[in-house]
Design a protein around this motif. Structure first.
Motif, PDB file in Angstrom:
ATOM      1  N   GLN A 253       0.861  -1.178   0.000  1.00 47.37           N
ATOM      2  CA  GLN A 253       0.000   0.000   0.000  1.00 47.37           C
ATOM      3  C   GLN A 253       0.900   1.232   0.000  1.00 47.37           C
ATOM      4  O   GLN A 253       2.066   1.157   0.400  1.00 47.37           O
ATOM      5  CB  GLN A 253      -0.898   0.008   1.234  1.00 47.37           C
ATOM      6  CG  GLN A 253      -2.085  -0.926   1.166  1.00 47.37           C
ATOM      7  CD  GLN A 253      -3.176  -0.428   0.225  1.00 47.37           C
ATOM      8  OE1 GLN A 253      -3.170   0.727  -0.216  1.00 47.37           O
ATOM      9  NE2 GLN A 253      -4.110  -1.302  -0.108  1.00 47.37           N
ATOM     10  N   PRO A 254       0.394   2.385  -0.457  1.00 47.61           N
ATOM     11  CA  PRO A 254       1.218   3.603  -0.421  1.00 47.61           C
ATOM     12  C   PRO A 254       1.722   3.874   0.994  1.00 47.61           C
ATOM     13  O   PRO A 254       0.907   3.966   1.934  1.00 47.61           O
ATOM     14  CB  PRO A 254       0.240   4.701  -0.889  1.00 47.61           C
ATOM     15  CG  PRO A 254      -0.785   3.980  -1.698  1.00 47.61           C
ATOM     16  CD  PRO A 254      -0.932   2.627  -1.060  1.00 47.61           C
TER      17      PRO A 254
ATOM     18  N   ILE B 225       0.033   6.350   3.379  1.00 47.88           N
ATOM     19  CA  ILE B 225      -1.230   6.018   4.026  1.00 47.88           C
ATOM     20  C   ILE B 225      -0.963   5.428   5.408  1.00 47.88           C
ATOM     21  O   ILE B 225      -1.706   5.680   6.368  1.00 47.88           O
ATOM     22  CB  ILE B 225      -2.042   5.034   3.161  1.00 47.88           C
ATOM     23  CG1 ILE B 225      -2.326   5.649   1.794  1.00 47.88           C
ATOM     24  CG2 ILE B 225      -3.348   4.666   3.844  1.00 47.88           C
ATOM     25  CD1 ILE B 225      -3.089   6.945   1.855  1.00 47.88           C
TER      26      ILE B 225
ATOM     27  N   VAL C 204       0.071  11.492  -3.725  1.00 47.12           N
ATOM     28  CA  VAL C 204      -0.099  10.061  -3.504  1.00 47.12           C
ATOM     29  C   VAL C 204      -0.258   9.327  -4.826  1.00 47.12           C
ATOM     30  O   VAL C 204       0.288   8.240  -5.032  1.00 47.12           O
ATOM     31  CB  VAL C 204      -1.305   9.805  -2.582  1.00 47.12           C
ATOM     32  CG1 VAL C 204      -1.552   8.314  -2.411  1.00 47.12           C
ATOM     33  CG2 VAL C 204      -1.080  10.455  -1.221  1.00 47.12           C
TER      34      VAL C 204
ATOM     35  N   THR D 239      -8.249   8.077  -6.113  1.00 45.39           N
ATOM     36  CA  THR D 239      -7.215   8.251  -5.093  1.00 45.39           C
ATOM     37  C   THR D 239      -7.342   9.640  -4.466  1.00 45.39           C
ATOM     38  O   THR D 239      -7.119  10.644  -5.136  1.00 45.39           O
ATOM     39  CB  THR D 239      -5.820   8.092  -5.721  1.00 45.39           C
ATOM     40  OG1 THR D 239      -5.738   6.840  -6.381  1.00 45.39           O
ATOM     41  CG2 THR D 239      -4.738   8.179  -4.658  1.00 45.39           C
TER      42      THR D 239
ATOM     43  N   GLY E 103      -6.325  10.451  -0.720  1.00 49.83           N
ATOM     44  CA  GLY E 103      -5.090  10.567   0.036  1.00 49.83           C
ATOM     45  C   GLY E 103      -4.882  11.883   0.757  1.00 49.83           C
ATOM     46  O   GLY E 103      -5.791  12.457   1.353  1.00 49.83           O
ATOM     47  N   LEU E 104      -3.643  12.366   0.694  1.00 44.66           N
ATOM     48  CA  LEU E 104      -3.220  13.511   1.478  1.00 44.66           C
ATOM     49  C   LEU E 104      -3.985  14.776   1.127  1.00 44.66           C
ATOM     50  O   LEU E 104      -4.340  15.571   2.004  1.00 44.66           O
ATOM     51  CB  LEU E 104      -1.715  13.732   1.273  1.00 44.66           C
ATOM     52  CG  LEU E 104      -1.099  14.894   2.027  1.00 44.66           C
ATOM     53  CD1 LEU E 104      -1.250  14.700   3.521  1.00 44.66           C
ATOM     54  CD2 LEU E 104       0.365  15.041   1.672  1.00 44.66           C
TER      55      LEU E 104
ATOM     56  N   THR F  16     -11.835   8.783   3.095  1.00 48.25           N
ATOM     57  CA  THR F  16     -10.573   9.094   2.418  1.00 48.25           C
ATOM     58  C   THR F  16      -9.617   7.911   2.438  1.00 48.25           C
ATOM     59  O   THR F  16      -9.027   7.544   1.407  1.00 48.25           O
ATOM     60  CB  THR F  16      -9.909  10.302   3.107  1.00 48.25           C
ATOM     61  OG1 THR F  16     -10.794  11.410   3.057  1.00 48.25           O
ATOM     62  CG2 THR F  16      -8.592  10.654   2.436  1.00 48.25           C
ATOM     63  N   LEU F  17      -9.442   7.314   3.612  1.00 50.02           N
ATOM     64  CA  LEU F  17      -8.508   6.196   3.718  1.00 50.02           C
ATOM     65  C   LEU F  17      -8.998   4.984   2.930  1.00 50.02           C
ATOM     66  O   LEU F  17      -8.207   4.297   2.277  1.00 50.02           O
ATOM     67  CB  LEU F  17      -8.310   5.832   5.186  1.00 50.02           C
ATOM     68  CG  LEU F  17      -7.651   6.914   6.051  1.00 50.02           C
ATOM     69  CD1 LEU F  17      -7.556   6.460   7.498  1.00 50.02           C
ATOM     70  CD2 LEU F  17      -6.267   7.276   5.527  1.00 50.02           C
TER      71      LEU F  17
ATOM     72  N   THR G   7      -8.553   5.590  -0.935  1.00 46.67           N
ATOM     73  CA  THR G   7      -7.149   5.575  -1.345  1.00 46.67           C
ATOM     74  C   THR G   7      -6.562   4.168  -1.284  1.00 46.67           C
ATOM     75  O   THR G   7      -5.816   3.753  -2.182  1.00 46.67           O
ATOM     76  CB  THR G   7      -6.331   6.529  -0.464  1.00 46.67           C
ATOM     77  OG1 THR G   7      -6.913   7.833  -0.522  1.00 46.67           O
ATOM     78  CG2 THR G   7      -4.887   6.612  -0.944  1.00 46.67           C
ATOM     79  N   CYS G   8      -6.905   3.424  -0.239  1.00 47.68           N
ATOM     80  CA  CYS G   8      -6.379   2.062  -0.105  1.00 47.68           C
ATOM     81  C   CYS G   8      -6.947   1.118  -1.166  1.00 47.68           C
ATOM     82  O   CYS G   8      -6.361   0.059  -1.424  1.00 47.68           O
ATOM     83  CB  CYS G   8      -6.679   1.517   1.288  1.00 47.68           C
ATOM     84  SG  CYS G   8      -5.685   2.273   2.599  1.00 47.68           S
TER      85      CYS G   8
END
Length: 432
Positions: free
Chosen positions: A35-36, A39, A158, A359, A361-362, A389-390, A393-394
């Protein structure tokens, strides 16, 4: 202002070191599960405070992070965010100069406008069904505009890291998604500034500040591009970085004091910095500043997480989080695919665009924090949107893996033609 004692300074330093160490562990853990890593850093920062409260109670959290330590960390985290946004703005402007083909326009417009509408619709639904405890007491116009932006953004830093990790930077889907995200994020930041500026009910002063910032960007950038400023940058990049950092913090503070979000002040300085030339390596100076901000960002996430548990959170609105998450995924994936197809791309490329445009992310974290700090979002709704958000993105990396398998060996290989060259590449800001 009282001078902190040696014990207070040591406590703050120890807390800062602990946060950075835990953030490193979070990055390593998420990198291990493909995963990024950013995150993991975000997740550790956000859940650290709630976990301490759940296991040991508010008293232990107050002992570990007393008011004076938390205040110091808040200043450090905010400064890190401003310095990081300087790099993001400079990178957006540099990448934005390369956009303009038909497919980018289709992907950006179809991903941005319907998502804005979906966010506005979600805000109206929450306003009607959630009550004041969930919606808060900010003006409805600011609330609607903020959620519209929250649904529409795609996280450039991200996204860039995901593309680099998967060897997709030079592919059609990678290029289109990144350029479209850049095109979308510029108006998104402007709309965010309007939403936060209008949260007090009076748009006259924030609008004047916004117009002044835009005029300053247009006037200052040509002055920095050549002459003494360019020569000084080439001769003293470290000193230039210090001046850029100081300017960013001062302008950000001024815009916040005048009723506009400090985020826009940092962005304005980033857009003022000209592109590189033979005489002036501006990107090197900006990169130094952005890397400092990058290292301090975990502190921002920690303060955000502690702020959530310190406020009147009440019961977590799980149904609202589920509804907004499903809507956010549906609108971004559907419109990302549609934009790719309307832009003349293949079915497989459209599917990859659908996954990539989802995505958040931040960038989303920063948008939500701005709305929370301005009183537009209540603590329960802020927590629900952070969960969205999480989750979104995940989902990006697993969805891309599924698409690669479904596309077959030939298309899967074609989607990663430059893996050897792009593996390990990093964006200018260093965010993953």
């Amino acid at each position: 202002m009282s001078v902190p004692s040696l014990a207070d300074a040591a406590h703050t330093a120890a807390a800062l070191a602990a946060v950075l160490l835990l953030a490193w562990a979070g990055r390593a853990a998420f990198r291990a599960i493909r995963q990024p890593p950013v995150i993991g850093e975000i997740a550790v920062g956000l859940v650290l405070g709630p976990v301490v409260v759940a296991l040991a109670g508010h008293g232990v959290l107050d002992t570990l992070l007393p008011a004076h330590v938390l205040a110091a960390l808040r200043h450090v985290g905010h400064a890190g965010l401003m310095l990081f946004l300087l790099g993001i703005a400079h990178e957006l402007r540099a990448r934005g100069s390369a956009t303009g083909n038909r497919a980018v326009v289709w992907v950006a417009s179809t991903s941005f406008l319907p998502a804005l509408a979906a966010g506005a619709a979600a805000a109206l639904w929450i306003d009607r069904s959630g009550g004041a405890a969930l919606r808060g007491d900010a003006p409805l116009s600011s609330f609607v505009l903020l959620l519209a932006v929250a649904f529409a953004v795609t996280a450039v830093p991200v996204l860039a890291r995901i593309l680099a990790d998967r060897g997709m930077t030079a592919t059609t889907a990678g290029r289109l998604s990144l350029q479209a995200a850049v095109v979308m994020d510029v108006p998104a930041w402007l709309l965010l500034a309007v939403a936060v500026g209008g949260s007090g009910g009076d748009l006259a002063v924030p609008s004047a500040v916004l117009a002044g910032c835009v005029a300053a960007v247009l006037l200052v950038r040509p002055l920095l591009a050549g002459g003494p400023a360019g020569a000084f940058c080439a001769r003293s990049p470290a000193a230039t970085a210090v001046l850029l950092a100081a300017a960013t913090l001062m302008v950000a503070s001024a815009t916040e004091h005048l009723g506009l979000t400090s985020l826009f002040g940092a962005f304005a300085v980033g857009f003022m910095v000209p592109a590189d030339s033979d005489r002036a390596p501006w990107s090197a100076a900006v990169g130094r500043v952005a890397r400092i901000g990058d290292r301090l960002m975990p502190v921002f996430f920690l303060v955000t997480g502690v702020t959530i548990v310190s406020g009147p959170l009440g019961g977590m609105p799980w149904s609202v989080m589920g509804a907004v998450t499903l809507l956010a995924i549906a609108v971004k994936t559907a419109t990302g695919y549609l934009g790719g197809r309307l832009g003349g791309e293949s079915h497989a490329t459209g599917l990859r665009l659908a996954a990539l445009m989802n995505t958040r992310g931040l960038t989303e974290i920063v948008v939500l924090q701005a709305g929370f700090s301005a009183g537009i979002l209540s603590p329960p709704l802020f927590a629900a949107l952070l969960g969205m958000t999480l989750i979104t993105t995940c989902l990006t990396a697993p969805l891309l893996s599924l698409i690669d398998r479904a596309a077959g060996p030939e298309e899967g290989a074609a989607a990663r033609p430059a893996a050897a060259q792009t593996r390990g590449a990093r964006s200018d800001t260093g965010r993953e």
